[in-house]
Design a protein around this motif. Structure first.
Motif, PDB file in Angstrom:
ATOM      1  N   GLN A   1       5.018  10.238  11.307  1.00  0.00           N
ATOM      2  CA  GLN A   1       4.140   9.473  12.180  1.00  0.00           C
ATOM      3  C   GLN A   1       4.138   8.010  11.763  1.00  0.00           C
ATOM      4  N   VAL A   2       4.019   7.150  12.759  1.00  0.00           N
ATOM      5  CA  VAL A   2       3.958   5.713  12.515  1.00  0.00           C
ATOM      6  C   VAL A   2       2.650   5.188  13.080  1.00  0.00           C
ATOM      7  N   GLN A   3       2.015   4.316  12.337  1.00  0.00           N
ATOM      8  CA  GLN A   3       0.777   3.697  12.791  1.00  0.00           C
ATOM      9  C   GLN A   3       0.858   2.189  12.636  1.00  0.00           C
ATOM     10  N   LEU A   4       0.233   1.496  13.579  1.00  0.00           N
ATOM     11  CA  LEU A   4       0.028   0.057  13.454  1.00  0.00           C
ATOM     12  C   LEU A   4      -1.469  -0.155  13.317  1.00  0.00           C
ATOM     13  N   VAL A   5      -1.870  -0.789  12.241  1.00  0.00           N
ATOM     14  CA  VAL A   5      -3.291  -1.002  11.986  1.00  0.00           C
ATOM     15  C   VAL A   5      -3.566  -2.497  11.956  1.00  0.00           C
ATOM     16  N   GLU A   6      -4.420  -2.931  12.872  1.00  0.00           N
ATOM     17  CA  GLU A   6      -4.764  -4.345  12.981  1.00  0.00           C
ATOM     18  C   GLU A   6      -6.053  -4.633  12.248  1.00  0.00           C
ATOM     19  N   SER A   7      -6.185  -5.875  11.837  1.00  0.00           N
ATOM     20  CA  SER A   7      -7.424  -6.325  11.210  1.00  0.00           C
ATOM     21  C   SER A   7      -7.547  -7.829  11.405  1.00  0.00           C
ATOM     22  N   GLY A   8      -8.759  -8.339  11.195  1.00  0.00           N
ATOM     23  CA  GLY A   8      -8.963  -9.776  11.228  1.00  0.00           C
ATOM     24  C   GLY A   8      -9.677 -10.303  12.454  1.00  0.00           C
ATOM     25  N   GLY A   9      -9.939  -9.442  13.417  1.00  0.00           N
ATOM     26  CA  GLY A   9     -10.657  -9.910  14.600  1.00  0.00           C
ATOM     27  C   GLY A   9     -12.119 -10.178  14.292  1.00  0.00           C
ATOM     28  N   GLY A  10     -12.811 -10.738  15.278  1.00  0.00           N
ATOM     29  CA  GLY A  10     -14.224 -11.022  15.088  1.00  0.00           C
ATOM     30  C   GLY A  10     -14.677 -12.099  16.046  1.00  0.00           C
TER      31      GLY A  10
END
Length: 120
Positions: A1-10
């Motif tokens: 399985q492959v995942q893309l995990v985003e962060s940094g929004g707000g």
């Protein structure tokens, strides 16, 4: 399985900056293009900026000079530095990647999206 995990929004005020990150993980053999898209409220998803190994491509004139895309191939991560933010940059930002997964070949993946709100 492959995942893309985003962060940094707000939420940020007009004129402020944010940096988004998107890390790919899983059974990754190789990554070709990585990109950021966004979907403003009530609008269609649009390309913000994309990068392929050795190249950087920025789209949308309204973002040129304000947004910078970069990637760290060793970390399978793409970044989006957003400066001089405007109210119209408010959107859900999505990460996209084209990844080679053994034994399936090239597949495209999307992150879950991260909300960016620019307030005046």
């Amino acid at each position: 399985q492959v995942q893309l995990v985003e962060s940094g929004g707000g939420e940020v005020q007009v004129g402020g900056s944010l940096r988004l990150s998107c890390a790919a993980s899983g059974s990754i053999s190789s990554i070709n293009d990585m990109a950021w898209y966004r979907q403003p409220p009530g609008s269609q998803r649009e390309l913000v900026a994309g990068t392929i190994p050795g190249d950087t491509i920025n789209y949308a004139d309204s973002m040129k000079g304000r947004f910078i895309i970069s990637r760290d191939n060793a970390k399978n991560t793409v970044y989006l530095q957003m400066n001089s933010l405007k109210a119209e940059d408010t959107a859900v930002y999505y990460c996209y990647a084209k990844i080679y997964v053994i034994p399936f070949g090239w597949r495209t993946y999307w992150g879950q999206g991260t909300q960016v709100t620019v307030s005046s």
